[in-house]
Design a protein around this motif. Structure first.
Motif, mmCIF file in Angstrom:
data_model
loop_
_atom_site.group_PDB
_atom_site.id
_atom_site.type_symbol
_atom_site.label_atom_id
_atom_site.label_comp_id
_atom_site.label_asym_id
_atom_site.label_seq_id
_atom_site.Cartn_x
_atom_site.Cartn_y
_atom_site.Cartn_z
ATOM 1 N N PRO A 1 0.840 -1.205 0.000
ATOM 2 C CA PRO A 1 0.000 0.000 0.000
ATOM 3 C C PRO A 1 0.871 1.249 0.000
ATOM 4 O O PRO A 1 1.856 1.312 0.734
ATOM 5 C CB PRO A 1 -0.792 -0.114 1.314
ATOM 6 N N ALA A 2 0.512 2.207 -0.847
ATOM 7 C CA ALA A 2 1.314 3.433 -0.954
ATOM 8 C C ALA A 2 0.652 4.556 -0.164
ATOM 9 O O ALA A 2 -0.459 4.967 -0.491
ATOM 10 C CB ALA A 2 1.449 3.826 -2.420
ATOM 11 N N PRO A 3 1.309 5.046 0.881
ATOM 12 C CA PRO A 3 0.755 6.223 1.568
ATOM 13 C C PRO A 3 0.681 7.387 0.592
ATOM 14 O O PRO A 3 1.467 7.469 -0.357
ATOM 15 C CB PRO A 3 1.770 6.522 2.675
ATOM 16 N N LYS A 4 -0.241 8.269 0.812
ATOM 17 C CA LYS A 4 -0.380 9.420 -0.071
ATOM 18 C C LYS A 4 0.897 10.271 -0.002
ATOM 19 O O LYS A 4 1.472 10.428 1.085
ATOM 20 C CB LYS A 4 -1.595 10.254 0.364
ATOM 21 N N TRP B 1 1.338 13.398 -0.007
ATOM 22 C CA TRP B 1 1.273 14.538 0.912
ATOM 23 C C TRP B 1 1.397 14.086 2.381
ATOM 24 O O TRP B 1 1.863 14.838 3.209
ATOM 25 C CB TRP B 1 0.009 15.368 0.683
ATOM 26 N N VAL B 2 1.011 12.838 2.631
ATOM 27 C CA VAL B 2 1.211 12.303 3.986
ATOM 28 C C VAL B 2 2.701 12.054 4.232
ATOM 29 O O VAL B 2 3.243 12.400 5.290
ATOM 30 C CB VAL B 2 0.397 11.010 4.185
ATOM 31 N N MET B 3 3.373 11.509 3.236
ATOM 32 C CA MET B 3 4.801 11.231 3.403
ATOM 33 C C MET B 3 5.625 12.519 3.432
ATOM 34 O O MET B 3 6.791 12.513 3.830
ATOM 35 C CB MET B 3 5.293 10.289 2.301
ATOM 36 N N ARG C 1 -1.763 17.074 5.810
ATOM 37 C CA ARG C 1 -2.579 15.882 5.985
ATOM 38 C C ARG C 1 -3.738 15.825 4.995
ATOM 39 O O ARG C 1 -4.141 14.750 4.547
ATOM 40 C CB ARG C 1 -3.116 15.871 7.417
#
Ligand SMILES: *Cc1c(COP(=O)(O)O)cnc(C)c1O
Length: 364
Positions: free
Chosen positions: A4-7, A9-11, A122
């Motif tokens: 799963p790839a975190p968004k 902008w979250v990273m 976020r």
């Protein structure tokens, strides 16, 4: 990659760094790193909290009715327009979540509260950082950042980590010049430390303006940081939007009870304010006496001092030296302040001990 790839902008978020309580080796330190109340908690608030121990099986009132009513009664507000949160941090996130998203811009000041950038990123919004004026909020610089993509402006007043304060006229000027489509969030986490004459009139503005959200917390002068309770005030339309994304039971039963009792214990709050004013003034004097060693305190209106190290001893060296002597303060290189320490005003003994340790370190 098959995961799963975190968004993105979250990273892009730099994780929040909380104030520490222990040394690297686990030693417990005198904690002057999180702007907590050195006088502890109102005994009445603690008793109210403990009394809820028999009802742990029940969900809290999702409407936080007793909390809203108590806040409204104290400040002359409409209880229906009081929003509440798991700490005021929760409400800052609700504001960003309801009013900003991808392609939108969120303005805050350099040396502002670290949560604003996290709240903006976020939701995929773009943080826009306004330059400061000698560490203080510069209303003209904030206004110069406004574009047609601006959705939200976060202002902490007094500000953390600088302790600076924008007077009523400056807040009014900022609000008057902002487009009505921009939500102005006035974060008043330290408002109770101000004298009555210093009130920045944010609440008065939130009563009438359709684009102002004021936030307050029980974590600072009320000494209830462990319970995570905050509240806010804005127009009915804004509050209605915030409720849509609020977690259903975001203030605990015991927290609501404790907060109501804390609001009523004006003696505790007055004592905490007086203690803070006395020892903040005293510590500022101590820092001024270390001016020859390059130390300078930014004038503070809150329960901490931002001390700049502009001489031979660096802020990092002082930070490590204080830790070796049993005191933990906040060194903020991640917030563009590698040359500064934020020091919470402690008890008399803690504050005197901190100052003596600092003198020892800088050779004053
Ligand atoms: C401490 C602080 C808060 C309050 O955080 P809580 O989530 O209510 O504990 C909010 N804003 C600023 C500027 C603060 O320093």
């Amino acid at each position: 990659m098959n995961a799963p790839a975190p968004k993105p902008w979250v990273m892009a978020i730099a994780p929040y760094v909380p104030g520490r309580a222990t040394a690297d080796d686990g030693r417990k330190l005198v904690k002057l790193s999180a702007n907590e109340n050195p006088l502890g908690t109102s005994p009445a608030a603690r008793a109210a909290l403990m009394a809820e121990g028999d009802s742990l099986d029940r969900y809290p009132d999702p409407g936080a009715t007793i909390l809203r009513d108590a806040v409204a009664a104290k400040y002359g507000l409409d209880p229906a327009r009081v929003i509440y949160g798991t700490g005021s941090d929760d409400i800052l996130h609700l504001a960003a979540g309801a009013f900003a998203g991808q392609g939108d811009e969120v303005i805050f000041v350099r040396y502002g509260f670290a949560v604003y950038e996290i709240a903006a990123r976020r939701v995929g919004a773009t943080p826009v950082i306004a330059p400061d004026r000698d560490y203080a909020t510069d209303v003209d610089a904030v206004l110069a950042c406004v574009t047609d993509r601006t959705r939200l402006v976060f202002i902490a007043n007094p500000n953390n980590p600088t302790g600076t304060f924008a007077p009523r006229g400056e807040i009014a000027r900022l609000h008057a010049a902002l487009p009505p489509t921009v939500l102005l969030v006035l974060d008043q986490a330290y408002a109770e430390y101000l004298s009555a004459e210093e009130d920045d009139a944010g609440l008065a503005l939130a009563m009438t303006a359709p684009n102002v959200l004021v936030t307050r917390t029980f974590s600072k002068i009320y000494g209830l940081a462990a319970e995570r309770i905050g509240w806010g005030y804005a127009s009915a339309a804004i509050v209605e939007a915030l409720h849509r994304i609020r977690l259903p039971f975001n203030v605990t039963t015991a927290g609501q009870r404790a907060a109501v009792a804390a609001l009523a214990d004006t003696g505790f709050v007055d004592a905490a304010r007086a203690h803070n004013a006395q020892w903040r003034t005293w510590l500022a004097g101590e820092v001024a006496a270390m001016g020859n060693q390059g130390l300078r305190a930014v004038p503070s209106h809150a329960n901490f001092l931002l001390v700049l190290f502009e001489g031979a001893v660096s802020a990092e060296a002082a930070y490590l030296g204080l830790m070796a002597r049993g005191y933990i303060v906040r060194w903020l290189p991640g917030q563009g302040l590698p040359h500064a320490l934020r020091i919470t005003i402690g008890t008399e003994a803690e504050t005197r001990g901190l100052a003596a340790a600092l003198r020892d370190i800088v050779g004053a």
